[in-house]
Design an enzyme around this catalytic site. Sequence first.
Site, PDB file in Angstrom:
ATOM      1  N   HIS A  96      81.008   3.703  43.494  1.00  0.00           N
ATOM      2  CA  HIS A  96      82.025   3.695  44.212  1.00  0.00           C
ATOM      3  C   HIS A  96      82.388   2.189  44.428  1.00  0.00           C
ATOM      4  O   HIS A  96      81.555   1.360  44.709  1.00  0.00           O
ATOM      5  CB  HIS A  96      82.026   4.503  45.552  1.00  0.00           C
ATOM      6  CG  HIS A  96      80.713   3.972  46.194  1.00  0.00           C
ATOM      7  ND1 HIS A  96      79.373   4.223  46.236  1.00  0.00           N
ATOM      8  CD2 HIS A  96      81.146   3.590  47.593  1.00  0.00           C
ATOM      9  CE1 HIS A  96      79.029   3.620  47.362  1.00  0.00           C
ATOM     10  NE2 HIS A  96      79.787   3.131  48.214  1.00  0.00           N
ATOM     11  N   ASP A  98      84.190   0.197  47.924  1.00  0.00           N
ATOM     12  CA  ASP A  98      84.503   0.721  49.332  1.00  0.00           C
ATOM     13  C   ASP A  98      85.972   0.874  49.640  1.00  0.00           C
ATOM     14  O   ASP A  98      86.946  -0.075  49.278  1.00  0.00           O
ATOM     15  CB  ASP A  98      83.797  -0.370  50.282  1.00  0.00           C
ATOM     16  CG  ASP A  98      82.493  -0.153  50.191  1.00  0.00           C
ATOM     17  OD1 ASP A  98      81.972   0.712  50.078  1.00  0.00           O
ATOM     18  OD2 ASP A  98      81.925  -1.555  50.637  1.00  0.00           O
TER      19      ASP A  98
END
Length: 279
Positions: A96, A98
């Site tokens: 991912h 952020d």
Amino acid sequence: MTHFEPLTPTLGARVTGLDLNDVTSAEVAAPLRTALVEHKVLVFPGQSLTPAAHRGFAAALGEPTAAHPVVPGLDAEHPEIYVLDAGDGGKAPVWHTDVTFMARPPLGSVLRAVTLPPTGGDTCWTDLEAAYLSLSEPVRGLADKLTALHDGRKDFEEYLHERLGGEGNTWEGRRVRSLEPVTHPVVRVHPESGRRSLFVNPGFTTRLLGLTEVESRALLDVFFAAVGRPEFTVRHRWSEGDVVVWDNRSTAHYAVDDYGDQRRVMHRITLRGDVPVGV
């Protein structure tokens, strides 16, 4: 004397000869900002930052945001510090970038080890510029034209409404009371280097706009496979005092969950970014 030791040809550098307690102004931090764009991940071993010094160093690099759009900060004195406590949901074993579920994701993150498990708990970063370049030219041309939906509701909507009563933090000047999905270009042009990166991630990117569901899923699978290729990554084994800064505009990361129920606590500060711009 500050020394930068590259970890791979394009991703990561170990920085020695510098006490981050002394980096308290933008002028002193300027070489680090330049190095961050070039190396994307900077590892500072053996530091001794307090929460206040952590904030001071982050503020020299850029403008700290609230800890998170939803999750409160460490305390009233340190609202910028996001506590990642493995015992309270602070795990992220998925690639991912952020806060891409907001219209203006952070420029970068400053992560400090606070409490480490005796073994395990490494963090990996991947080079999204290399991921983009790994695609064939026809697929890159298609990706250049696409827009993706980023959605943080799966991870944070329940927390927002059940634990906070629908009242999150102030992010980009507004109080967060809902998490509506946002759109970003699939290919992001870095505002400082001008390089292109594949700005999608399995953590928050849910579909490609203007395509059928089957087309969207197939292309996202292609993009996510590129993001997760081991040859584009670096892996950091944390030690007490370590601080890592990364460019959120050109990387994704993965917190390895291999330490069972052992305690792991990290403190993170994010820096205000800009709205992602495509090709």
